[in-house]
Design a protein around this motif. Structure first.
Motif, PDB file in Angstrom:
ATOM      1  N   GLU A 188       1.270   2.794   2.403  1.00  0.00           N
ATOM      2  CA  GLU A 188       0.036   2.023   2.281  1.00  0.00           C
ATOM      3  C   GLU A 188       0.280   0.876   1.307  1.00  0.00           C
ATOM      4  O   GLU A 188       0.795   1.081   0.206  1.00  0.00           O
ATOM      5  N   ILE A 189      -0.060  -0.352   1.727  1.00  0.00           N
ATOM      6  CA  ILE A 189       0.075  -1.545   0.882  1.00  0.00           C
ATOM      7  C   ILE A 189      -1.305  -2.168   0.756  1.00  0.00           C
ATOM      8  O   ILE A 189      -1.941  -2.502   1.760  1.00  0.00           O
ATOM      9  N   ILE A 190      -1.777  -2.331  -0.484  1.00  0.00           N
ATOM     10  CA  ILE A 190      -3.124  -2.858  -0.726  1.00  0.00           C
ATOM     11  C   ILE A 190      -3.045  -3.952  -1.787  1.00  0.00           C
ATOM     12  O   ILE A 190      -2.326  -3.807  -2.784  1.00  0.00           O
ATOM     13  N   MET A 191      -3.780  -5.060  -1.566  1.00  0.00           N
ATOM     14  CA  MET A 191      -3.934  -6.085  -2.592  1.00  0.00           C
ATOM     15  C   MET A 191      -5.419  -6.172  -2.938  1.00  0.00           C
ATOM     16  O   MET A 191      -6.272  -6.257  -2.048  1.00  0.00           O
ATOM     17  N   VAL A 192      -5.740  -6.118  -4.241  1.00  0.00           N
ATOM     18  CA  VAL A 192      -7.133  -6.154  -4.691  1.00  0.00           C
ATOM     19  C   VAL A 192      -7.328  -7.299  -5.673  1.00  0.00           C
ATOM     20  O   VAL A 192      -6.393  -7.740  -6.349  1.00  0.00           O
ATOM     21  N   PRO A 194      -9.620  -9.005  -9.054  1.00  0.00           N
ATOM     22  CA  PRO A 194      -9.901  -8.423 -10.387  1.00  0.00           C
ATOM     23  C   PRO A 194     -11.053  -7.438 -10.415  1.00  0.00           C
ATOM     24  O   PRO A 194     -11.156  -6.636 -11.346  1.00  0.00           O
ATOM     25  N   GLU A 195     -11.941  -7.492  -9.403  1.00  0.00           N
ATOM     26  CA  GLU A 195     -13.069  -6.561  -9.369  1.00  0.00           C
ATOM     27  C   GLU A 195     -12.743  -5.282  -8.608  1.00  0.00           C
ATOM     28  O   GLU A 195     -13.566  -4.386  -8.520  1.00  0.00           O
ATOM     29  N   GLY A 196     -11.559  -5.222  -8.011  1.00  0.00           N
ATOM     30  CA  GLY A 196     -11.182  -4.035  -7.253  1.00  0.00           C
ATOM     31  C   GLY A 196     -11.517  -4.117  -5.784  1.00  0.00           C
ATOM     32  O   GLY A 196     -11.409  -3.121  -5.065  1.00  0.00           O
ATOM     33  N   VAL A 197     -11.910  -5.304  -5.305  1.00  0.00           N
ATOM     34  CA  VAL A 197     -12.240  -5.483  -3.890  1.00  0.00           C
ATOM     35  C   VAL A 197     -10.951  -5.681  -3.093  1.00  0.00           C
ATOM     36  O   VAL A 197     -10.088  -6.477  -3.486  1.00  0.00           O
ATOM     37  N   VAL A 198     -10.827  -4.975  -1.974  1.00  0.00           N
ATOM     38  CA  VAL A 198      -9.618  -5.051  -1.151  1.00  0.00           C
ATOM     39  C   VAL A 198      -9.572  -6.404  -0.444  1.00  0.00           C
ATOM     40  O   VAL A 198     -10.491  -6.770   0.284  1.00  0.00           O
ATOM     41  N   SER A 205      -6.926  -0.972   8.209  1.00  0.00           N
ATOM     42  CA  SER A 205      -7.832   0.177   8.267  1.00  0.00           C
ATOM     43  C   SER A 205      -9.254  -0.354   8.428  1.00  0.00           C
ATOM     44  O   SER A 205      -9.700  -1.161   7.608  1.00  0.00           O
ATOM     45  N   PRO A 206      -9.979   0.035   9.465  1.00  0.00           N
ATOM     46  CA  PRO A 206     -11.335  -0.489   9.702  1.00  0.00           C
ATOM     47  C   PRO A 206     -12.225  -0.281   8.480  1.00  0.00           C
ATOM     48  O   PRO A 206     -12.331   0.814   7.942  1.00  0.00           O
ATOM     49  N   GLY A 207     -12.846  -1.370   8.043  1.00  0.00           N
ATOM     50  CA  GLY A 207     -13.771  -1.293   6.922  1.00  0.00           C
ATOM     51  C   GLY A 207     -13.136  -1.296   5.554  1.00  0.00           C
ATOM     52  O   GLY A 207     -13.851  -1.319   4.545  1.00  0.00           O
ATOM     53  N   LEU A 208     -11.789  -1.272   5.452  1.00  0.00           N
ATOM     54  CA  LEU A 208     -11.164  -1.219   4.133  1.00  0.00           C
ATOM     55  C   LEU A 208     -11.143  -2.587   3.474  1.00  0.00           C
ATOM     56  O   LEU A 208     -11.421  -2.712   2.283  1.00  0.00           O
ATOM     57  N   VAL A 209     -10.802  -3.653   4.222  1.00  0.00           N
ATOM     58  CA  VAL A 209     -10.811  -5.003   3.659  1.00  0.00           C
ATOM     59  C   VAL A 209     -12.240  -5.376   3.286  1.00  0.00           C
ATOM     60  O   VAL A 209     -13.170  -5.240   4.074  1.00  0.00           O
ATOM     61  N   GLY A 210     -12.422  -5.830   2.065  1.00  0.00           N
ATOM     62  CA  GLY A 210     -13.742  -6.173   1.551  1.00  0.00           C
ATOM     63  C   GLY A 210     -14.428  -5.037   0.811  1.00  0.00           C
ATOM     64  O   GLY A 210     -15.474  -5.242   0.193  1.00  0.00           O
ATOM     65  N   LYS A 211     -13.847  -3.840   0.849  1.00  0.00           N
ATOM     66  CA  LYS A 211     -14.450  -2.683   0.185  1.00  0.00           C
ATOM     67  C   LYS A 211     -14.041  -2.642  -1.288  1.00  0.00           C
ATOM     68  O   LYS A 211     -12.900  -2.928  -1.629  1.00  0.00           O
ATOM     69  N   ASN A 212     -14.973  -2.294  -2.147  1.00  0.00           N
ATOM     70  CA  ASN A 212     -14.694  -2.206  -3.580  1.00  0.00           C
ATOM     71  C   ASN A 212     -14.175  -0.799  -3.902  1.00  0.00           C
ATOM     72  O   ASN A 212     -14.887   0.193  -3.724  1.00  0.00           O
ATOM     73  N   LEU A 213     -12.920  -0.731  -4.370  1.00  0.00           N
ATOM     74  CA  LEU A 213     -12.285   0.547  -4.679  1.00  0.00           C
ATOM     75  C   LEU A 213     -12.121   0.765  -6.180  1.00  0.00           C
ATOM     76  O   LEU A 213     -11.309   1.581  -6.590  1.00  0.00           O
ATOM     77  N   ARG A 214     -12.878   0.020  -6.976  1.00  0.00           N
ATOM     78  CA  ARG A 214     -12.716   0.133  -8.422  1.00  0.00           C
ATOM     79  C   ARG A 214     -12.972   1.552  -8.921  1.00  0.00           C
ATOM     80  O   ARG A 214     -12.383   1.981  -9.931  1.00  0.00           O
ATOM     81  N   SER A 215     -13.818   2.289  -8.224  1.00  0.00           N
ATOM     82  CA  SER A 215     -14.147   3.654  -8.668  1.00  0.00           C
ATOM     83  C   SER A 215     -13.057   4.663  -8.326  1.00  0.00           C
ATOM     84  O   SER A 215     -13.069   5.780  -8.837  1.00  0.00           O
ATOM     85  N   THR A 216     -12.104   4.287  -7.462  1.00  0.00           N
ATOM     86  CA  THR A 216     -11.025   5.209  -7.126  1.00  0.00           C
ATOM     87  C   THR A 216     -10.019   5.265  -8.268  1.00  0.00           C
ATOM     88  O   THR A 216      -9.847   4.292  -9.011  1.00  0.00           O
ATOM     89  N   LEU A 255      -0.589  -2.960  -4.778  1.00  0.00           N
ATOM     90  CA  LEU A 255      -0.336  -1.525  -4.864  1.00  0.00           C
ATOM     91  C   LEU A 255       0.437  -1.081  -3.628  1.00  0.00           C
ATOM     92  O   LEU A 255       0.086  -1.442  -2.498  1.00  0.00           O
ATOM     93  N   VAL A 256       1.498  -0.318  -3.844  1.00  0.00           N
ATOM     94  CA  VAL A 256       2.285   0.270  -2.753  1.00  0.00           C
ATOM     95  C   VAL A 256       2.253   1.782  -2.930  1.00  0.00           C
ATOM     96  O   VAL A 256       2.619   2.293  -3.997  1.00  0.00           O
ATOM     97  N   GLY A 257       1.783   2.484  -1.914  1.00  0.00           N
ATOM     98  CA  GLY A 257       1.675   3.942  -2.008  1.00  0.00           C
ATOM     99  C   GLY A 257       2.484   4.633  -0.932  1.00  0.00           C
ATOM    100  O   GLY A 257       2.427   4.249   0.240  1.00  0.00           O
ATOM    101  N   LEU A 258       3.251   5.634  -1.336  1.00  0.00           N
ATOM    102  CA  LEU A 258       4.029   6.441  -0.396  1.00  0.00           C
ATOM    103  C   LEU A 258       3.546   7.886  -0.455  1.00  0.00           C
ATOM    104  O   LEU A 258       3.198   8.389  -1.528  1.00  0.00           O
ATOM    105  N   ASP A 259       3.558   8.527   0.701  1.00  0.00           N
ATOM    106  CA  ASP A 259       3.087   9.913   0.818  1.00  0.00           C
ATOM    107  C   ASP A 259       3.861  10.805  -0.157  1.00  0.00           C
ATOM    108  O   ASP A 259       5.085  10.909  -0.088  1.00  0.00           O
ATOM    109  N   ARG A 260       3.111  11.420  -1.077  1.00  0.00           N
ATOM    110  CA  ARG A 260       3.768  12.238  -2.103  1.00  0.00           C
ATOM    111  C   ARG A 260       4.493  13.425  -1.467  1.00  0.00           C
ATOM    112  O   ARG A 260       5.609  13.754  -1.866  1.00  0.00           O
ATOM    113  N   ASN A 261       3.855  14.054  -0.479  1.00  0.00           N
ATOM    114  CA  ASN A 261       4.486  15.227   0.129  1.00  0.00           C
ATOM    115  C   ASN A 261       5.787  14.869   0.818  1.00  0.00           C
ATOM    116  O   ASN A 261       6.774  15.612   0.747  1.00  0.00           O
ATOM    117  N   ALA A 262       5.812  13.708   1.493  1.00  0.00           N
ATOM    118  CA  ALA A 262       7.042  13.289   2.171  1.00  0.00           C
ATOM    119  C   ALA A 262       8.140  12.973   1.165  1.00  0.00           C
ATOM    120  O   ALA A 262       9.323  13.255   1.401  1.00  0.00           O
TER     121      ALA A 262
END
Length: 531
Positions: A188-192, A194-198, A205-216, A255-262
């Motif tokens: 998973e590659i995400i760019m946000v 300063p407010e945490g908005v994707v 991913s449908p609905g992910l762009v424009g979503k605020n993920l600051r609470s994650t 942010l670059v995320g790789l599956d921890r289990n893998a």
């Protein structure tokens, strides 16, 4: 009274508890070490993405500076034609526009953009002050797509701004999956912002762009730091190891995320195998101690007690053949030693695998470019595969004097900035490494002395244009000296010959007054190729 059997059992339990505790601590330590290595690997992937981003920006700035220098000498029609030619020839820019002093687009490589009023845009306002700029992600008036804008004012001979060149960069081009090596399909590659908005997400991913993920957890941690790693659940609920950092020249985070289990499946599998082996060995050892205690201690004691009882009763003491001999302990000892050897072998194998994993960390920690070990490996590989090879030896001029005057903190910052400038200037196929304190080297596969000299001059100018203050340097700024050499690998021309020739050229550049480029004399390289 405590029976002998109870004492033997207690002794066996104490001994096995100590053994199990020591092995468990070792397994936990190995697991933690391997997890740290995986975190470094993910952070390295994020840094690769940021490096591609910075390289694209450097290329775009070079295009804008060149166009701005040519614009005052061309007609309006020629400038418009030039914009179309540059966009067609370059993969870095999605569109180019010329904005007049009123903020209206007078010419654009995209017809839909002509006539748009951009007077409220940040890049126009900064450009009117005579300054180049790079904006954060903004939605395009022409395409409505999220874009990054770079601008360069066109300044006449009198110093007045006559117009502004604006380049629109596509986010998809700045962060392609191909720019980050070793990415797995479930990454998973995400760019946000300063407010945490994707701003951008890969895969889409449908609905992910424009979503605020600051609470994650992972976005909140990224926004609070410049760079680092975090293990957290993604938006899709998948546990990932995230590497994050703030993008250069902006306040956005990648942010670059790789599956921890893998990532940790192999490590955890080895850990469970070691733990299972330990438990099995512990059970066998405990059973062996019980049997040995019964046969070698309890049975002889009971036999002796029976004989003493018979003797006390005045009965004849007929010696019985006692099958319990001390030698019967040997098979148990041998089994224990074999099991201990197997556990040690497996633990050694795990440690060896961990050391090999750590050895992959082949970047210089100060600059983020390749270190000497990587340089030697790449040189050996290219020497055996490339028909031609060029090498540049680079040294920061009077760096010891810089350190003495400004301190080691400023010295480290100077080395970092010089390395970043050179990294952004070399060709895509070249490899730059820090091989000493203030010494660098560049390997240029397939190049002869001509391209090597051209790249060396670009590197020298790029460092000089950083304008890092240095009271003991030429023109009061930090500069570099460069030695060039090139040749064709062969049985009579080794990589050491090439390295020595580039070194001699570097010394010649130093003796010539520094801040210059010198090449190895042709006869030195040809002499090494004489068959």
């Amino acid at each position: 009274m405590v029976s002998l059997r109870t004492r033997l059992v207690a002794l066996a339990i104490v001994a096995m508890t100590v053994l199990i505790a020591e092995r468990v601590i070792g397994i936990i330590s190995l697991h933690a070490t391997n997890l740290e290595a995986k975190e470094r690997e993910v952070l390295d992937l994020a840094e690769q993405g940021a490096g591609h981003y910075e390289k694209v920006l450097t290329g775009v700035r070079s295009i804008l500076v060149t166009l701005a220098a040519e614009a005052p000498h061309l007609t309006a029609a020629q400038n418009c034609s030039m914009l179309h030619h540059v966009v067609d020839a370059s993969s870095l820019v999605e569109s180019l526009s010329i904005v007049d002093l009123d903020g209206v687009v007078t010419c654009s490589s995209q017809e839909v953009g002509i006539g748009l009023d951009v007077s409220s845009r940040e890049h126009y306002l900064i450009g009117m002050k005579g300054l180049p700029s790079l904006t954060t992600v903004t939605r395009s008036y022409a395409t409505a797509a999220p874009s990054i804008y770079a601008s360069q004012p066109v300044i006449a001979e009198g110093g007045n701004v006559t117009s502004i060149l604006v380049a629109r960069l596509s986010l998809n081009d700045m962060f392609p999956r191909s720019a980050i090596g070793r990415i797995s399909p479930n990454a998973e590659i995400i760019m946000v912002d300063p407010e945490g908005v994707v701003i951008q997400a890969q895969p889409d991913s449908p609905g992910l762009v424009g979503k605020n993920l600051r609470s994650t957890e992972f976005v909140s941690r990224a926004l609070s730091r410049t760079r680092g790693t975090v293990i957290a659940d993604g938006v899709d609920g998948v546990s990932r190891i995230y590497g994050f950092l703030r993008l250069p020249s902006s306040n956005m985070h990648l942010l670059v995320g790789l599956d921890r289990n893998a990532l940790t499946a192999q490590v955890e599998s080895a850990t469970w195998r070691a733990a299972t082996t330990l438990l099995a060995a512990s059970f066998i050892i405990f059973l062996g101690l019980w049997i040995a205690g019964e046969r070698l201690i309890v049975a002889p004691v009971l036999t002796l007690a029976a004989r003493l009882a018979r003797f006390g009763r005045g009965e004849d003491d007929q010696r019985e053949q006692d099958g319990t001999l001390i030698t019967e302990l040997q098979p148990l000892v041998v089994a224990f030693e074999a099991m201990a050897d197997e556990l040690t072998r497996r633990e050694t194998a795990l440690r060896s695998a961990n050391r090999r994993l750590n050895s992959l960390a082949s970047l210089d920690p100060l600059t983020g470019i390749a270190n000497r070990r990587s340089f030697d490996s790449v040189l050996a590989l290219q020497w055996s595969t490339s028909p031609n090879l060029a090498m540049l030896m680079i040294d920061i001029d009077r760096f010891k004097l810089f350190n003495d005057r400004y301190g080691h903190g400023k010295g480290d910052e100077c080395i970092r900035r010089v390395a970043q400038a050179m990294m952004s200037t070399i060709r895509g196929t070249d490899v730059i490494a820090r091989i000493g304190g203030e010494e660098f080297a560049v390997i240029m596969p397939g190049a002869d002395i001509g391209p090597a000299q051209e790249v060396a001059q670009r590197l020298r100018l790029a460092v000089e244009q950083l304008a890092i203050p240095h009271s003991g340097g030429q023109n009061g700024v930090v500069t570099i000296s460069i030695g060039c050499a090139a040749g064709r690998p062969g049985p009579n021309f080794t990589s050491a010959d090439l390295h020595q020739a580039a070194d001699k050229a570097l010394y010649a550049a130093k003796e010539a007054g520094r801040n210059t480029v010198r090449s190895a004399p042709p006869f030195e390289v040809r002499a090494s190729n004489v068959s």
